[in-house]
Scaffold this active site. Structure first.
Site, PDB file in Angstrom:
ATOM      1  N   VAL A  99       4.979  -4.988  -5.656  1.00 58.05           N
ATOM      2  CA  VAL A  99       4.764  -3.726  -4.950  1.00 58.05           C
ATOM      3  C   VAL A  99       6.094  -3.037  -4.676  1.00 58.05           C
ATOM      4  CG1 VAL A  99       3.830  -2.715  -2.813  1.00 58.05           C
ATOM      5  CG2 VAL A  99       2.774  -4.764  -3.772  1.00 58.05           C
ATOM      6  N   CYS A 100       6.111  -1.703  -4.774  1.00 51.42           N
ATOM      7  CA  CYS A 100       7.260  -0.918  -4.308  1.00 51.42           C
ATOM      8  C   CYS A 100       6.719   0.385  -3.714  1.00 51.42           C
ATOM      9  CB  CYS A 100       8.276  -0.676  -5.428  1.00 51.42           C
ATOM     10  SG  CYS A 100       7.740   0.492  -6.691  1.00 51.42           S
ATOM     11  N   ARG A 101       7.545   1.404  -3.631  1.00 53.06           N
ATOM     12  CA  ARG A 101       7.105   2.666  -3.035  1.00 53.06           C
ATOM     13  C   ARG A 101       6.160   3.418  -3.954  1.00 53.06           C
ATOM     14  NH1 ARG A 101       8.119   8.051  -2.811  1.00 53.06           N
ATOM     15  NH2 ARG A 101       9.605   7.955  -4.507  1.00 53.06           N
ATOM     16  N   GLY A 129       5.731   2.475  -7.661  1.00 57.08           N
ATOM     17  CA  GLY A 129       5.323   1.738  -8.857  1.00 57.08           C
ATOM     18  C   GLY A 129       6.409   1.614  -9.912  1.00 57.08           C
ATOM     19  N   MET A 151       3.182   1.833  -2.605  1.00 60.62           N
ATOM     20  CA  MET A 151       2.776   2.069  -1.218  1.00 60.62           C
ATOM     21  C   MET A 151       2.338   3.512  -0.986  1.00 60.62           C
ATOM     22  SD  MET A 151       2.765  -0.809   0.313  1.00 60.62           S
ATOM     23  CE  MET A 151       2.670  -0.390   2.070  1.00 60.62           C
TER      24      MET A 151
END
Length: 98
Positions: free
Chosen positions: A62-64, A66, A90
């Site tokens: 997961v990141c902000r 993708g 996110m």
């Protein structure tokens, strides 16, 4: 690259599934909120901390948005890990955060 949507991750959590989530955002980004149970390993440290991961487990990265998680997913795949990139990151997460 294997992918999963934020909505699919949320549904798996609601079903009570145990997920191995790795959040590759920087610590200050994670402080604003992360998916409950996610482990923070910033993208720049993945190479040095992948020894903490188990190749027999499935991971969701997961990141902000993708993008960073996509890079981490490709990197870990190249070392034989079973990983999926959470597309849209996110920004698409509607579930609870901690």
């Amino acid at each position: 690259m294997n992918v999963i949507t934020a909505k699919q991750v949320e549904e798996l959590i609601k079903e009570g599934k145990t997920l191995n989530l790795i959040d590759v955002r920087e610590a200050d980004e994670v402080e604003a909120g992360k998916i409950p149970g996610a482990v923070n390993i910033p993208l720049g440290l993945i190479e040095f901390r992948m020894n903490e991961l188990d190749k027999t487990k499935d991971y969701i990265i997961v990141c902000r948005s993708g993008a960073r998680s996509g890079r981490a997913t490709q990197f870990l795949e190249s070392y034989g890990f079973k990983v999926k990139n959470m597309t849209s990151g996110m920004l698409a997460w509607e579930g609870s955060v901690e």
